[in-house]
Design a protein around this motif. Sequence first.
Motif, PDB file in Angstrom:
ATOM      1  N   GLU A 193       0.824  -1.215   0.000  1.00  0.00           N
ATOM      2  CA  GLU A 193       0.000   0.000   0.000  1.00  0.00           C
ATOM      3  C   GLU A 193       0.853   1.259   0.000  1.00  0.00           C
ATOM      4  O   GLU A 193       0.570   2.213  -0.734  1.00  0.00           O
ATOM      5  N   ILE A 194       1.906   1.254   0.810  1.00  0.00           N
ATOM      6  CA  ILE A 194       2.729   2.468   0.856  1.00  0.00           C
ATOM      7  C   ILE A 194       3.518   2.631  -0.447  1.00  0.00           C
ATOM      8  O   ILE A 194       3.767   3.755  -0.891  1.00  0.00           O
ATOM      9  N   CYS A 195       3.891   1.524  -1.093  1.00  0.00           N
ATOM     10  CA  CYS A 195       4.531   1.607  -2.405  1.00  0.00           C
ATOM     11  C   CYS A 195       3.553   2.159  -3.434  1.00  0.00           C
ATOM     12  O   CYS A 195       3.927   3.003  -4.271  1.00  0.00           O
ATOM     13  N   ASP A 196       2.305   1.699  -3.399  1.00  0.00           N
ATOM     14  CA  ASP A 196       1.271   2.222  -4.306  1.00  0.00           C
ATOM     15  C   ASP A 196       1.141   3.733  -4.165  1.00  0.00           C
ATOM     16  O   ASP A 196       1.081   4.468  -5.158  1.00  0.00           O
ATOM     17  N   ARG A 197       1.074   4.187  -2.918  1.00  0.00           N
ATOM     18  CA  ARG A 197       0.880   5.609  -2.667  1.00  0.00           C
ATOM     19  C   ARG A 197       2.084   6.427  -3.103  1.00  0.00           C
ATOM     20  O   ARG A 197       1.948   7.524  -3.661  1.00  0.00           O
ATOM     21  N   ALA A 198       3.291   5.903  -2.858  1.00  0.00           N
ATOM     22  CA  ALA A 198       4.499   6.616  -3.276  1.00  0.00           C
ATOM     23  C   ALA A 198       4.571   6.737  -4.796  1.00  0.00           C
ATOM     24  O   ALA A 198       4.923   7.794  -5.337  1.00  0.00           O
ATOM     25  N   GLU A 199       4.239   5.663  -5.496  1.00  0.00           N
ATOM     26  CA  GLU A 199       4.261   5.691  -6.958  1.00  0.00           C
ATOM     27  C   GLU A 199       3.198   6.636  -7.504  1.00  0.00           C
ATOM     28  O   GLU A 199       3.438   7.354  -8.488  1.00  0.00           O
TER      29      GLU A 199
END
Length: 230
Positions: free
Chosen positions: A30-36
Amino acid sequence: MRPRSADEALTLTIDGTEPPSAASVEALTEICDRAEDLAHRQGGAGTVTVHVAGAPEGAWTSGLNVGLVTKWERVLRRLERLPAVTVAVASGDCGGSALDVLLATDIRVAATGTRLLVARDGAATWPGTAGFRLVQQAGLGRIRRAVLFGLPIGAADAVRLGIVDELADDPAAALEAVAELVAGLAGKEVAIRRQLLFDATTTGFEDALGAHLAACDRALRREAAVEGPL
């Protein structure tokens, strides 16, 4: 192990006493999704901060299976390639999933007294990619006993080996310094420079030259677009 809400900085806490789980894979995904998504919409580097602490004890692998470990390793690799600056703040003993995440970040800050430990699975040390990253980042000879026997790496030694960037009694102040350091950087460009660093350890000069020239061309085109026609 959930990321903070969308109106706050991209921040996650990893508890190394717990083995990788579906929940931890989901939280990191989820945090990778948001960062991207932020990199795509805003273009800035952004910062993902992960607070890591704790090391597993006892029969900590009893609930694991290779499918779950594979998902965990894949999301670690995704974190390692994010179009954002990734920061780990470590405290206390740091092993298992906490060490995994620490070693996949760009900037590592450790509180005084922190120790890094390659977890044991009963018969030997755990053969996850923490060992791979430790050797890649610190060198085989200097990290051999930690990887083979699980001997702890103290905070000062971790800095000396280049595994940790700095010791900080005040992590908040260290994070403010990081924010100043990355201000104005572009996330996608940071990711390209990071990949060039990774490739430099395994690629010969002639093979690496093309990728570096392509990155130079990209940078020149971007500057020309900003300056506009004369």
